[in-house]
Design a protein around this motif. Structure first.
Motif, PDB file in Angstrom:
ATOM      1  N   LEU A  53      63.319  44.998  72.432  1.00 47.58           N
ATOM      2  CA  LEU A  53      63.845  45.248  73.774  1.00 47.58           C
ATOM      3  C   LEU A  53      63.610  44.041  74.680  1.00 47.58           C
ATOM      4  O   LEU A  53      64.486  43.646  75.451  1.00 47.58           O
ATOM      5  CB  LEU A  53      63.206  46.503  74.372  1.00 47.58           C
ATOM      6  CG  LEU A  53      63.646  47.824  73.736  1.00 47.58           C
ATOM      7  CD1 LEU A  53      62.783  48.972  74.252  1.00 47.58           C
ATOM      8  CD2 LEU A  53      65.112  48.090  74.000  1.00 47.58           C
ATOM      9  N   SER A  54      62.444  43.440  74.577  1.00 48.11           N
ATOM     10  CA  SER A  54      62.145  42.260  75.387  1.00 48.11           C
ATOM     11  C   SER A  54      63.063  41.100  75.021  1.00 48.11           C
ATOM     12  O   SER A  54      63.557  40.389  75.902  1.00 48.11           O
ATOM     13  CB  SER A  54      60.684  41.861  75.198  1.00 48.11           C
ATOM     14  OG  SER A  54      60.366  40.768  76.007  1.00 48.11           O
ATOM     15  N   LEU A  55      63.308  40.904  73.751  1.00 46.76           N
ATOM     16  CA  LEU A  55      64.222  39.844  73.313  1.00 46.76           C
ATOM     17  C   LEU A  55      65.607  40.055  73.920  1.00 46.76           C
ATOM     18  O   LEU A  55      66.193  39.132  74.490  1.00 46.76           O
ATOM     19  CB  LEU A  55      64.319  39.830  71.778  1.00 46.76           C
ATOM     20  CG  LEU A  55      65.338  38.868  71.172  1.00 46.76           C
ATOM     21  CD1 LEU A  55      64.927  37.424  71.423  1.00 46.76           C
ATOM     22  CD2 LEU A  55      65.484  39.122  69.676  1.00 46.76           C
ATOM     23  N   ILE A  56      66.107  41.265  73.842  1.00 45.54           N
ATOM     24  CA  ILE A  56      67.451  41.547  74.348  1.00 45.54           C
ATOM     25  C   ILE A  56      67.494  41.447  75.872  1.00 45.54           C
ATOM     26  O   ILE A  56      68.376  40.796  76.434  1.00 45.54           O
ATOM     27  CB  ILE A  56      67.921  42.942  73.877  1.00 45.54           C
ATOM     28  CG1 ILE A  56      68.134  42.931  72.360  1.00 45.54           C
ATOM     29  CG2 ILE A  56      69.187  43.366  74.609  1.00 45.54           C
ATOM     30  CD1 ILE A  56      68.311  44.303  71.756  1.00 45.54           C
ATOM     31  N   ILE A  57      66.552  42.073  76.541  1.00 42.85           N
ATOM     32  CA  ILE A  57      66.583  42.110  77.999  1.00 42.85           C
ATOM     33  C   ILE A  57      66.235  40.754  78.597  1.00 42.85           C
ATOM     34  O   ILE A  57      66.943  40.256  79.474  1.00 42.85           O
ATOM     35  CB  ILE A  57      65.639  43.214  78.530  1.00 42.85           C
ATOM     36  CG1 ILE A  57      66.197  44.582  78.127  1.00 42.85           C
ATOM     37  CG2 ILE A  57      65.475  43.108  80.044  1.00 42.85           C
ATOM     38  CD1 ILE A  57      65.209  45.724  78.306  1.00 42.85           C
ATOM     39  N   ASP A  58      65.164  40.138  78.111  1.00 46.88           N
ATOM     40  CA  ASP A  58      64.726  38.874  78.703  1.00 46.88           C
ATOM     41  C   ASP A  58      65.619  37.702  78.310  1.00 46.88           C
ATOM     42  O   ASP A  58      66.122  36.986  79.166  1.00 46.88           O
ATOM     43  CB  ASP A  58      63.272  38.576  78.324  1.00 46.88           C
ATOM     44  CG  ASP A  58      62.292  39.571  78.935  1.00 46.88           C
ATOM     45  OD1 ASP A  58      62.658  40.242  79.919  1.00 46.88           O
ATOM     46  OD2 ASP A  58      61.166  39.668  78.431  1.00 46.88           O
ATOM     47  N   VAL A  59      65.820  37.507  77.036  1.00 42.38           N
ATOM     48  CA  VAL A  59      66.632  36.374  76.581  1.00 42.38           C
ATOM     49  C   VAL A  59      68.109  36.619  76.885  1.00 42.38           C
ATOM     50  O   VAL A  59      68.784  35.759  77.452  1.00 42.38           O
ATOM     51  CB  VAL A  59      66.419  36.083  75.076  1.00 42.38           C
ATOM     52  CG1 VAL A  59      67.354  34.989  74.597  1.00 42.38           C
ATOM     53  CG2 VAL A  59      64.966  35.689  74.823  1.00 42.38           C
ATOM     54  N   GLY A  60      68.599  37.799  76.550  1.00 43.64           N
ATOM     55  CA  GLY A  60      69.997  38.109  76.836  1.00 43.64           C
ATOM     56  C   GLY A  60      70.290  38.080  78.324  1.00 43.64           C
ATOM     57  O   GLY A  60      71.285  37.500  78.765  1.00 43.64           O
ATOM     58  N   ILE A  98      83.602  51.388  87.412  1.00 42.98           N
ATOM     59  CA  ILE A  98      82.549  51.051  86.453  1.00 42.98           C
ATOM     60  C   ILE A  98      81.283  50.507  87.104  1.00 42.98           C
ATOM     61  O   ILE A  98      80.322  50.208  86.419  1.00 42.98           O
ATOM     62  CB  ILE A  98      83.067  50.066  85.379  1.00 42.98           C
ATOM     63  CG1 ILE A  98      83.707  48.844  86.014  1.00 42.98           C
ATOM     64  CG2 ILE A  98      84.022  50.750  84.437  1.00 42.98           C
ATOM     65  CD1 ILE A  98      84.215  47.821  85.018  1.00 42.98           C
ATOM     66  N   ILE A  99      81.272  50.389  88.416  1.00 47.38           N
ATOM     67  CA  ILE A  99      80.088  49.932  89.132  1.00 47.38           C
ATOM     68  C   ILE A  99      79.599  51.074  90.019  1.00 47.38           C
ATOM     69  O   ILE A  99      80.376  51.632  90.798  1.00 47.38           O
ATOM     70  CB  ILE A  99      80.408  48.684  89.996  1.00 47.38           C
ATOM     71  CG1 ILE A  99      80.728  47.513  89.103  1.00 47.38           C
ATOM     72  CG2 ILE A  99      79.279  48.341  90.949  1.00 47.38           C
ATOM     73  CD1 ILE A  99      79.569  47.079  88.228  1.00 47.38           C
ATOM     74  N   SER A 100      78.338  51.423  89.901  1.00 50.25           N
ATOM     75  CA  SER A 100      77.791  52.504  90.721  1.00 50.25           C
ATOM     76  C   SER A 100      77.463  51.983  92.122  1.00 50.25           C
ATOM     77  O   SER A 100      77.382  50.773  92.349  1.00 50.25           O
ATOM     78  CB  SER A 100      76.513  53.051  90.068  1.00 50.25           C
ATOM     79  OG  SER A 100      75.478  52.091  90.137  1.00 50.25           O
ATOM     80  N   ASP A 101      77.264  52.911  93.027  1.00 51.72           N
ATOM     81  CA  ASP A 101      76.851  52.539  94.382  1.00 51.72           C
ATOM     82  C   ASP A 101      75.529  51.771  94.343  1.00 51.72           C
ATOM     83  O   ASP A 101      75.332  50.820  95.096  1.00 51.72           O
ATOM     84  CB  ASP A 101      76.707  53.778  95.271  1.00 51.72           C
ATOM     85  CG  ASP A 101      78.046  54.403  95.621  1.00 51.72           C
ATOM     86  OD1 ASP A 101      79.043  53.656  95.745  1.00 51.72           O
ATOM     87  OD2 ASP A 101      78.101  55.643  95.762  1.00 51.72           O
ATOM     88  N   VAL A 124      71.830  43.105  82.731  1.00 48.55           N
ATOM     89  CA  VAL A 124      72.872  42.633  81.818  1.00 48.55           C
ATOM     90  C   VAL A 124      74.196  43.354  82.075  1.00 48.55           C
ATOM     91  O   VAL A 124      75.267  42.739  82.050  1.00 48.55           O
ATOM     92  CB  VAL A 124      72.426  42.783  80.348  1.00 48.55           C
ATOM     93  CG1 VAL A 124      73.579  42.543  79.387  1.00 48.55           C
ATOM     94  CG2 VAL A 124      71.286  41.831  80.035  1.00 48.55           C
ATOM     95  N   THR A 125      74.147  44.647  82.344  1.00 44.25           N
ATOM     96  CA  THR A 125      75.370  45.405  82.579  1.00 44.25           C
ATOM     97  C   THR A 125      76.116  44.877  83.799  1.00 44.25           C
ATOM     98  O   THR A 125      77.334  44.676  83.761  1.00 44.25           O
ATOM     99  CB  THR A 125      75.048  46.902  82.773  1.00 44.25           C
ATOM    100  OG1 THR A 125      74.352  47.375  81.622  1.00 44.25           O
ATOM    101  CG2 THR A 125      76.298  47.722  82.978  1.00 44.25           C
ATOM    102  N   LEU A 126      75.405  44.642  84.877  1.00 48.16           N
ATOM    103  CA  LEU A 126      76.022  44.136  86.097  1.00 48.16           C
ATOM    104  C   LEU A 126      76.556  42.719  85.904  1.00 48.16           C
ATOM    105  O   LEU A 126      77.661  42.389  86.327  1.00 48.16           O
ATOM    106  CB  LEU A 126      75.011  44.181  87.245  1.00 48.16           C
ATOM    107  CG  LEU A 126      75.516  43.851  88.635  1.00 48.16           C
ATOM    108  CD1 LEU A 126      76.736  44.678  89.007  1.00 48.16           C
ATOM    109  CD2 LEU A 126      74.395  44.068  89.640  1.00 48.16           C
ATOM    110  N   ARG A 146      75.502  42.225  74.272  1.00 51.18           N
ATOM    111  CA  ARG A 146      75.829  43.582  74.729  1.00 51.18           C
ATOM    112  C   ARG A 146      75.764  44.574  73.575  1.00 51.18           C
ATOM    113  O   ARG A 146      75.193  45.662  73.693  1.00 51.18           O
ATOM    114  CB  ARG A 146      77.230  43.595  75.334  1.00 51.18           C
ATOM    115  CG  ARG A 146      77.666  44.977  75.831  1.00 51.18           C
ATOM    116  CD  ARG A 146      79.154  45.071  76.080  1.00 51.18           C
ATOM    117  NE  ARG A 146      79.896  45.015  74.827  1.00 51.18           N
ATOM    118  CZ  ARG A 146      81.123  44.540  74.695  1.00 51.18           C
ATOM    119  NH1 ARG A 146      81.771  44.049  75.739  1.00 51.18           N
ATOM    120  NH2 ARG A 146      81.726  44.537  73.522  1.00 51.18           N
ATOM    121  N   GLU A 147      76.349  44.220  72.444  1.00 49.22           N
ATOM    122  CA  GLU A 147      76.404  45.140  71.313  1.00 49.22           C
ATOM    123  C   GLU A 147      75.026  45.385  70.699  1.00 49.22           C
ATOM    124  O   GLU A 147      74.722  46.515  70.314  1.00 49.22           O
ATOM    125  CB  GLU A 147      77.394  44.631  70.272  1.00 49.22           C
ATOM    126  CG  GLU A 147      78.845  44.724  70.743  1.00 49.22           C
ATOM    127  CD  GLU A 147      79.255  46.146  71.069  1.00 49.22           C
ATOM    128  OE1 GLU A 147      79.130  47.035  70.206  1.00 49.22           O
ATOM    129  OE2 GLU A 147      79.699  46.375  72.213  1.00 49.22           O
TER     130      GLU A 147
END
Length: 183
Positions: free
Chosen positions: A15-22, A66-69, A90-92, A135-136
């Motif tokens: 999770l850290s690899l994906i969130i931090d590096v991605g 596709i964008i929340s408040d 990452v989503t934003l 993303r995938e």
């Protein structure tokens, strides 16, 4: 005395690899795009506020909502544009790159943005393909991790780690954006 583990540390590392590096890769490229387009992230967001607002529920636009408040308020805290992308997930960032940034929202790139891991061309190392991979893998891992007690085996961890680090960063524009502490 060795500490017994249940494999959650493997899950946390992935999770850290994906969130931090991605996230770092997305954030760095988005910031460069915003600065190249408008001078600063804040100026870019300010200029594109009405276009971004079209993707928020409650808008009369035909665009998908596709964008929340909450995400909109991250970009526009206290109704003025954020000065940096530091708080963007990452989503934003993927939304901004795919739908707002001129270099990445071109029609010829939309097919690549829509790809999945198993349909993405293995020899495609464009920035968009790298972002799709991030993303995938994020989606794949998040669907396997139902809560913080989810534990990956060492083999699963090694397979995911190798897949993600082998695939990410092959684009010359994205590879120099990775923090070196992970890969």
């Amino acid at each position: 005395m060795a500490v017994e583990t249940d494999g959650r540390h493997y899950t946390y590392r992935i999770l850290s690899l994906i969130i931090d590096v991605g996230g770092h890769m997305y954030r760095t490229v988005f910031t460069a795009e915003a600065e190249n387009t408008s001078g600063t992230v804040q100026a870019f967001l300010t200029y594109n506020k009405s276009s971004i607002k079209e993707f928020v529920p409650g808008s009369s636009s035909e665009k998908p909502k596709i964008i929340s408040d909450k995400q909109f308020s991250v970009m526009f805290p206290n109704n003025s544009a954020a000065s940096s992308a530091d708080g963007f997930d990452v989503t934003l960032l993927a939304f901004l790159l795919r739908n707002i940034c001129p270099s990445f929202c071109r029609g010829d790139l939309q097919k690549t943005w829509s790809e999945k891991l198993d349909t993405l061309q293995s020899n495609d190392f464009t920035d968009v393909a790298e972002f799709v991979r991030i993303r995938e893998y994020r989606n794949k891992v998040m669907h396997e991790v139902s809560n913080t007690s989810t534990a990956f085996t060492e083999n699963t961890f090694n397979d995911l780690w190798n897949d993600i680090t082998d695939e990410s960063g092959k684009s010359p524009n994205v590879s120099n954006k990775q923090p070196s502490t992970f890969v």
